[in-house]
Design a protein around this motif. Structure first.
Motif, PDB file in Angstrom:
ATOM      1  N   SER A   1     -18.861   6.999  35.937  1.00 36.34           N
ATOM      2  CA  SER A   1     -18.360   7.879  34.932  1.00 36.34           C
ATOM      3  C   SER A   1     -19.230   8.793  34.157  1.00 36.34           C
ATOM      4  CB  SER A   1     -17.434   7.196  33.956  1.00 36.34           C
ATOM      5  OG  SER A   1     -16.272   6.784  34.669  1.00 36.34           O
ATOM      6  N   ALA A   2     -20.470   7.914  33.921  1.00 39.46           N
ATOM      7  CA  ALA A   2     -21.587   8.293  33.040  1.00 39.46           C
ATOM      8  C   ALA A   2     -22.548   9.319  33.908  1.00 39.46           C
ATOM      9  CB  ALA A   2     -22.178   7.285  32.273  1.00 39.46           C
ATOM     10  N   LEU A   3     -22.416   9.280  35.082  1.00 37.67           N
ATOM     11  CA  LEU A   3     -23.306   9.892  35.960  1.00 37.67           C
ATOM     12  C   LEU A   3     -23.038  11.550  36.084  1.00 37.67           C
ATOM     13  CD1 LEU A   3     -23.405   7.372  38.934  1.00 37.67           C
ATOM     14  CD2 LEU A   3     -25.083   7.734  36.805  1.00 37.67           C
TER      15      LEU A   3
ATOM     16  N   GLY B   1     -21.932  10.236  44.451  1.00 37.61           N
ATOM     17  CA  GLY B   1     -21.879   9.640  45.837  1.00 37.61           C
ATOM     18  C   GLY B   1     -22.806   8.893  46.206  1.00 37.61           C
ATOM     19  N   GLU B   2     -23.943   8.582  45.823  1.00 37.75           N
ATOM     20  CA  GLU B   2     -24.821   7.757  46.125  1.00 37.75           C
ATOM     21  C   GLU B   2     -24.498   5.893  45.669  1.00 37.75           C
ATOM     22  OE1 GLU B   2     -28.712   7.978  43.271  1.00 37.75           O
ATOM     23  OE2 GLU B   2     -28.203   9.716  44.087  1.00 37.75           O
ATOM     24  N   VAL B   3     -23.858   6.178  44.539  1.00 38.24           N
ATOM     25  CA  VAL B   3     -23.326   5.069  43.785  1.00 38.24           C
ATOM     26  C   VAL B   3     -22.282   4.384  44.856  1.00 38.24           C
ATOM     27  CG1 VAL B   3     -22.518   3.894  41.876  1.00 38.24           C
ATOM     28  CG2 VAL B   3     -24.317   5.434  41.693  1.00 38.24           C
ATOM     29  N   LEU B   4     -21.310   5.554  45.062  1.00 34.81           N
ATOM     30  CA  LEU B   4     -19.965   5.038  45.650  1.00 34.81           C
ATOM     31  C   LEU B   4     -20.180   4.625  47.016  1.00 34.81           C
ATOM     32  CD1 LEU B   4     -17.667   7.814  44.491  1.00 34.81           C
ATOM     33  CD2 LEU B   4     -17.655   5.592  43.918  1.00 34.81           C
ATOM     34  N   ALA B   5     -21.371   5.138  47.635  1.00 28.79           N
ATOM     35  CA  ALA B   5     -21.817   4.672  49.224  1.00 28.79           C
ATOM     36  C   ALA B   5     -22.263   3.427  49.251  1.00 28.79           C
ATOM     37  CB  ALA B   5     -23.100   5.702  49.595  1.00 28.79           C
ATOM     38  N   VAL B   6     -23.211   2.947  48.036  1.00 26.12           N
ATOM     39  CA  VAL B   6     -23.512   1.622  47.918  1.00 26.12           C
ATOM     40  C   VAL B   6     -22.206   0.715  47.671  1.00 26.12           C
ATOM     41  CG1 VAL B   6     -24.786   0.002  46.367  1.00 26.12           C
ATOM     42  CG2 VAL B   6     -25.966   2.106  47.174  1.00 26.12           C
ATOM     43  N   MET B   7     -21.307   1.143  46.910  1.00 20.33           N
ATOM     44  CA  MET B   7     -20.160   0.160  46.833  1.00 20.33           C
ATOM     45  C   MET B   7     -19.373   0.147  48.053  1.00 20.33           C
ATOM     46  SD  MET B   7     -19.040   1.568  43.055  1.00 20.33           S
ATOM     47  CE  MET B   7     -17.579   0.943  43.050  1.00 20.33           C
TER      48      MET B   7
ATOM     49  N   ILE C   1     -10.515   8.807  43.027  1.00 24.43           N
ATOM     50  CA  ILE C   1      -9.300   8.682  43.596  1.00 24.43           C
ATOM     51  C   ILE C   1      -9.721   8.751  45.235  1.00 24.43           C
ATOM     52  CG2 ILE C   1      -6.923   9.579  44.434  1.00 24.43           C
ATOM     53  CD1 ILE C   1      -7.166   8.475  41.605  1.00 24.43           C
ATOM     54  N   GLY C   2     -10.524   9.426  45.710  1.00 21.01           N
ATOM     55  CA  GLY C   2     -11.141   9.546  47.079  1.00 21.01           C
ATOM     56  C   GLY C   2     -11.507   8.202  47.541  1.00 21.01           C
ATOM     57  N   PHE C   3     -12.355   7.516  46.774  1.00 21.90           N
ATOM     58  CA  PHE C   3     -12.760   6.072  46.916  1.00 21.90           C
ATOM     59  C   PHE C   3     -11.638   5.384  47.151  1.00 21.90           C
ATOM     60  CE2 PHE C   3     -14.072   1.943  45.294  1.00 21.90           C
ATOM     61  CZ  PHE C   3     -15.533   1.773  46.120  1.00 21.90           C
ATOM     62  N   ALA C   4     -10.777   5.306  45.987  1.00 22.18           N
ATOM     63  CA  ALA C   4      -9.519   4.614  46.441  1.00 22.18           C
ATOM     64  C   ALA C   4      -8.899   4.540  47.393  1.00 22.18           C
ATOM     65  CB  ALA C   4      -8.409   4.880  44.999  1.00 22.18           C
ATOM     66  N   ARG C   5      -8.694   5.596  48.072  1.00 22.55           N
ATOM     67  CA  ARG C   5      -7.876   6.131  49.299  1.00 22.55           C
ATOM     68  C   ARG C   5      -8.852   5.367  50.407  1.00 22.55           C
ATOM     69  NH1 ARG C   5      -8.157  11.303  49.163  1.00 22.55           N
ATOM     70  NH2 ARG C   5      -6.121  11.869  48.108  1.00 22.55           N
ATOM     71  N   GLU C   6      -9.839   5.837  50.390  1.00 18.26           N
ATOM     72  CA  GLU C   6     -10.953   5.349  51.392  1.00 18.26           C
ATOM     73  C   GLU C   6     -11.382   3.939  51.666  1.00 18.26           C
ATOM     74  OE1 GLU C   6     -14.975   6.828  53.821  1.00 18.26           O
ATOM     75  OE2 GLU C   6     -14.356   8.040  51.839  1.00 18.26           O
ATOM     76  N   VAL C   7     -11.601   3.252  50.567  1.00 18.10           N
ATOM     77  CA  VAL C   7     -12.172   2.134  50.348  1.00 18.10           C
ATOM     78  C   VAL C   7     -11.219   0.961  49.715  1.00 18.10           C
ATOM     79  CG1 VAL C   7     -14.257   0.730  49.567  1.00 18.10           C
ATOM     80  CG2 VAL C   7     -14.407   3.151  50.085  1.00 18.10           C
ATOM     81  N   GLY C   8     -10.297   1.414  49.066  1.00 19.43           N
ATOM     82  CA  GLY C   8      -9.413   0.459  48.413  1.00 19.43           C
ATOM     83  C   GLY C   8      -8.313  -0.264  49.460  1.00 19.43           C
TER      84      GLY C   8
END
Ligand code: ADP
Ligand code: MG
Length: 262
Positions: free
Chosen positions: A187-189, A195-201, A218-225
């Protein structure tokens, strides 16, 4: 019921039962029930002020709870129970539990006057008393994993926000936690660094880490959750398969929230 390999390996790692939390008169968590299985990515969404950070902080015992129970791998977090009542654990016992749980905040909280490598080695050497050589080679491995091997000797201020957050993730992983909590880590980025942080996660999730992630991505939630939980006003409004909830929310409040963040 047939016992399959799946039922054996996917035990509940985190069990949250009837948790209530007050700040003074303010009833912030109003009976939260939630289960996170081993290796699962549980994504938590909800409007500002709904209690998401408070819930994470209770799991990590940065906050006390007023009722209910939180278990991580069958261990009651923060308390011991006797005759149905909760009694505080000692600070030392709480610290030992907290070591098993990694947390990454919106702000990276790196030590500004230490290099990236020193930041990652700090807790393993000071808290776990690991030999420096061991902690150092492990830290370098972790830096490689988050794509920052070349930055080991840089200071946090020399890195971008996305790089600092990846260091913060590596630093949490250096304690070898069995559970990782993320509180709005992107959120602070600036948008181009998210994207680079989400990729590490995502890589961490694929490696089998159990994770609870508060995010508006929400894209992360859909793809990784594996599960998506929508909180509002200190209660869980809706929880289930992320793709199903995002495509077809059952509750009006979830629909309204998703329409704002999608
Ligand atoms: P979220 O992370 O979903 O935005 P929070 O868990 O931060 O929500 O906050 C939930 C509610 O608790 C808010 O109304 C907030 O103002 C209040 N709150 C959070 N932390 C504290 C605190 N340390 N003292 C008093 N009230 C707090
Ligand atoms: Mg919050």
């Amino acid at each position: 019921m047939t016992i399959t390999a799946d039922t054996i390996t996917k035990q509940a790692l985190v069990r949250i039962d009837g948790v209530h939390k007050y700040y003074g008169q303010h009833h912030v968590l109003r009976g939260i029930d939630m289960t996170v299985r081993q290796g699962e990515v549980s994504v938590l969404i909800g409007p500002s002020g709904s209690g998401k950070s408070t819930l994470l902080r209770c799991i990590n015992r940065l906050e006390t709870i007023n009722a209910g129970r939180i278990h991580v791998r069958d261990e009651l977090i923060g308390y011991r129970e006797s005759r149905g009542r909760l009694h505080d654990l000692t600070a030392k016992q709480i610290a030992a539990q907290r070591r098993e749980i990694g947390m990454v905040f919106q702000r990276f909280n790196l030590f500004a006057h230490r290099t990236v490598l020193q930041n990652i080695m700090e807790a393993p050497t000071q808290v776990k008393r690991q030999p420096r050589a061991h902690a150092r080679s492990r830290a370098l491995e972790l830096l490689d994993r988050v794509g920052l091997a070349k930055h080991a000797n840089h200071y946090p201020a020399q890195l971008s926000g996305g790089q600092q957050q990846r260091v913060a993730i590596a630093r949490a992983l250096a304690m070898e936690p069995e559970l990782m909590l993320f509180d709005e880590p992107t959120s602070a980025l600036d948008p181009e660094l998210v994207g680079e942080v989400l990729a590490v996660m995502k890589e961490l999730a694929e490696s089998g880490m159990t994770m609870i992630v508060v995010t508006h991505e929400i894209g992360f939630a859909r793809e990784v959750g594996d599960t998506l939980t929508f909180m509002d006003g200190g209660v869980v409004v809706e929880s289930g398969d992320p793709r199903t909830i995002i495509a077809n929310p059952q509750q009006a409040r979830t629909r309204e929230f998703l329409s704002k963040v999608l």
